[in-house]
Design a protein around this motif. Structure first.
Motif, PDB file in Angstrom:
ATOM      1  N   LEU A 153       8.917  -3.439  12.565  1.00 26.28           N
ATOM      2  CA  LEU A 153      10.195  -4.134  12.418  1.00 26.28           C
ATOM      3  C   LEU A 153      11.021  -4.037  13.705  1.00 26.28           C
ATOM      4  N   LEU A 154      10.938  -2.890  14.388  1.00 25.08           N
ATOM      5  CA  LEU A 154      11.661  -2.747  15.651  1.00 25.08           C
ATOM      6  C   LEU A 154      11.111  -3.710  16.701  1.00 25.08           C
ATOM      7  N   ILE A 155       9.797  -3.862  16.720  1.00 27.89           N
ATOM      8  CA  ILE A 155       9.182  -4.788  17.672  1.00 27.89           C
ATOM      9  C   ILE A 155       9.584  -6.229  17.351  1.00 27.89           C
ATOM     10  N   ARG A 156       9.596  -6.555  16.060  1.00 27.41           N
ATOM     11  CA  ARG A 156       9.970  -7.911  15.653  1.00 27.41           C
ATOM     12  C   ARG A 156      11.444  -8.199  15.929  1.00 27.41           C
ATOM     13  N   GLY A 157      12.265  -7.152  15.815  1.00 25.43           N
ATOM     14  CA  GLY A 157      13.699  -7.323  16.009  1.00 25.43           C
ATOM     15  C   GLY A 157      14.410  -7.910  14.823  1.00 25.43           C
ATOM     16  N   THR A 158      13.704  -8.033  13.707  1.00 29.79           N
ATOM     17  CA  THR A 158      14.297  -8.590  12.493  1.00 29.79           C
ATOM     18  C   THR A 158      13.501  -8.115  11.291  1.00 29.79           C
ATOM     19  N   ALA A 159      14.119  -8.125  10.136  1.00 26.44           N
ATOM     20  CA  ALA A 159      13.454  -7.750   8.906  1.00 26.44           C
ATOM     21  C   ALA A 159      13.292  -8.994   8.050  1.00 26.44           C
ATOM     22  N   PRO A 160      12.100  -9.525   7.945  1.00 30.13           N
ATOM     23  CA  PRO A 160      11.908 -10.761   7.180  1.00 30.13           C
ATOM     24  C   PRO A 160      12.082 -10.516   5.691  1.00 30.13           C
ATOM     25  N   ARG A 161      12.492 -11.547   4.981  1.00 29.66           N
ATOM     26  CA  ARG A 161      12.563 -11.463   3.529  1.00 29.66           C
ATOM     27  C   ARG A 161      11.167 -11.683   2.983  1.00 29.66           C
ATOM     28  N   LEU A 162      10.544 -10.605   2.518  1.00 26.72           N
ATOM     29  CA  LEU A 162       9.158 -10.678   2.090  1.00 26.72           C
ATOM     30  C   LEU A 162       9.016 -11.267   0.698  1.00 26.72           C
ATOM     31  N   LYS A 168       0.828  -1.212   0.000  1.00 21.24           N
ATOM     32  CA  LYS A 168       0.000   0.000   0.000  1.00 21.24           C
ATOM     33  C   LYS A 168       0.859   1.258   0.000  1.00 21.24           C
ATOM     34  N   ALA A 169       1.947   1.259   0.782  1.00 27.62           N
ATOM     35  CA  ALA A 169       2.824   2.423   0.827  1.00 27.62           C
ATOM     36  C   ALA A 169       3.485   2.666  -0.523  1.00 27.62           C
ATOM     37  N   ALA A 229       6.479   4.833   8.743  1.00 32.87           N
ATOM     38  CA  ALA A 229       6.742   4.878  10.185  1.00 32.87           C
ATOM     39  C   ALA A 229       6.117   3.680  10.883  1.00 32.87           C
ATOM     40  N   GLU A 230       4.903   3.291  10.453  1.00 33.52           N
ATOM     41  CA  GLU A 230       4.243   2.126  11.044  1.00 33.52           C
ATOM     42  C   GLU A 230       5.036   0.856  10.763  1.00 33.52           C
ATOM     43  N   ILE A 231       5.528   0.708   9.542  1.00 30.85           N
ATOM     44  CA  ILE A 231       6.319  -0.468   9.186  1.00 30.85           C
ATOM     45  C   ILE A 231       7.612  -0.495   9.994  1.00 30.85           C
TER      46      ILE A 231
END
Length: 328
Positions: free
Chosen positions: A316-325, A259-260, A310-312
């Protein structure tokens, strides 16, 4: 068992949807025609692919049909019907649009958007945020009706609702679905609408650049014009690849990214198309100004190109990782 919907079936339905949208005199007629063509059955059989196709048709034709109500209702496990509308989040927001009043037995405080369907629907579904984790309610749609105020979009496809709904007009609604599933479905669908709208604007700008002659040659031969069109195309195709991945495997994070990117691509295409079209793009005779206004509104639904990064990032900070989408 019914036969799965394949690409040929979707192509035929897309052509039918586009014809119905283009031939309708208003959003209500368009919605009626689309439902008669099997829109509700399509959502049940292929919710992600069906929504992608239908919202692509919305973007291609510029129709104001209120199909977003159906996508959200279906994601919440509620029957799809022209008699049911959904209260959507306020612009740039994605959280439940209502909260309960503090008083015992109080009603709801609603701050969100409704589509034009609210004028004819009998019931409205609203998501509620509270200390217990939220919930859903059904309210009388007539309680949400107010005189339409002038806004950016002359079609008045969506309007703001900020009001209190009394307790006697609220009926608790039980569903196993979570609001997150509705946000995911809505963002994925709206991304497809924005991308199709951006393609339309780019096509208009390209054709004008080919037709318009200055200094004895088409303006399409000028490097600055080519750069603007090329930048628009690159952003559109990038957003389209993420949107396609999203409807193949719906996910909240991926839907937000789609969407972004779609919103940014549409805004970029609109800005460059306006520059390429020059004076004719400002005239009432050209349809560009209508599409521009529609894009400005659609971009704000369920988070915008401005608010979603900013929401994304917070997610990602909460997850602590950036998944490969997407697997490249």
């Amino acid at each position: 068992m019914s036969r799965p919907i394949d690409a040929d079936d979707l192509a035929l339905m897309a052509a039918g949807f586009e014809a119905a949208m283009a031939g309708a005199s208003d959003s209500r007629e368009a919605e009626q025609s689309i439902h008669e063509l099997g829109w509700a059955d399509l959502l049940d059989a292929a919710p992600a692919r069906g929504a992608a196709m239908a919202f692509g048709a919305l973007g291609a034709t510029g129709s104001a049909a209120g199909l977003l109500d159906d996508v959200v209702a279906r994601a919440l496990g509620i029957g799809v019907s022209l008699q049911t509308c959904v209260v959507l989040p306020a612009p740039h927001q994605a959280g439940p649009p209502a909260r309960r009043r503090n008083e015992m037995g109080g009603g709801l405080v609603v701050n969100g958007l409704v589509s034009a369907r609210a004028e004819s629907a009998t019931a409205a579904v609203v998501a509620i945020a509270d200390e217990d984790g939220g919930g859903f309610a059904r309210v009388d749609a007539s309680s949400l009706r107010r005189p339409a105020a002038g806004g950016v979009d002359p079609q008045n496809a969506y309007r703001r609702v900020s009001m209190e709904v009394p307790a006697d007009a609220v009926t608790p609604l039980k569903t196993e679905a979570a609001w997150e599933s509705a946000v995911t479905a809505a963002r994925a669908a709206l991304a497809c609408q924005l991308i199709a709208g951006a393609r339309w604007m780019l096509a208009q700008a390209r054709q004008h650049a080919l037709d318009r002659v200055q200094f004895g040659r088409p303006v399409a031969s000028f490097q600055s014009i080519r750069h603007k069109l090329a930048e628009s195309l690159v952003q559109i195709e990038g957003a389209a690849s993420v949107a396609e991945a999203c409807w193949r495997d719906p996910d909240l994070l991926l839907a937000g990214l789609a969407k972004a990117l779609a919103g940014q691509a549409a805004l970029t295409a609109a800005a460059h198309a306006q520059q390429v079209l020059a004076g004719i793009g400002f005239t009432a005779e050209h349809r560009f100004h209508l599409r521009l206004k529609q894009v400005l509104v659609i971009d704000t639904l369920f988070g915008s190109a401005r608010s979603l990064p900013a929401e994304i990032g917070r997610d990602l900070l909460i997850r602590g990782t950036a998944p490969r989408l997407i697997q490249l």
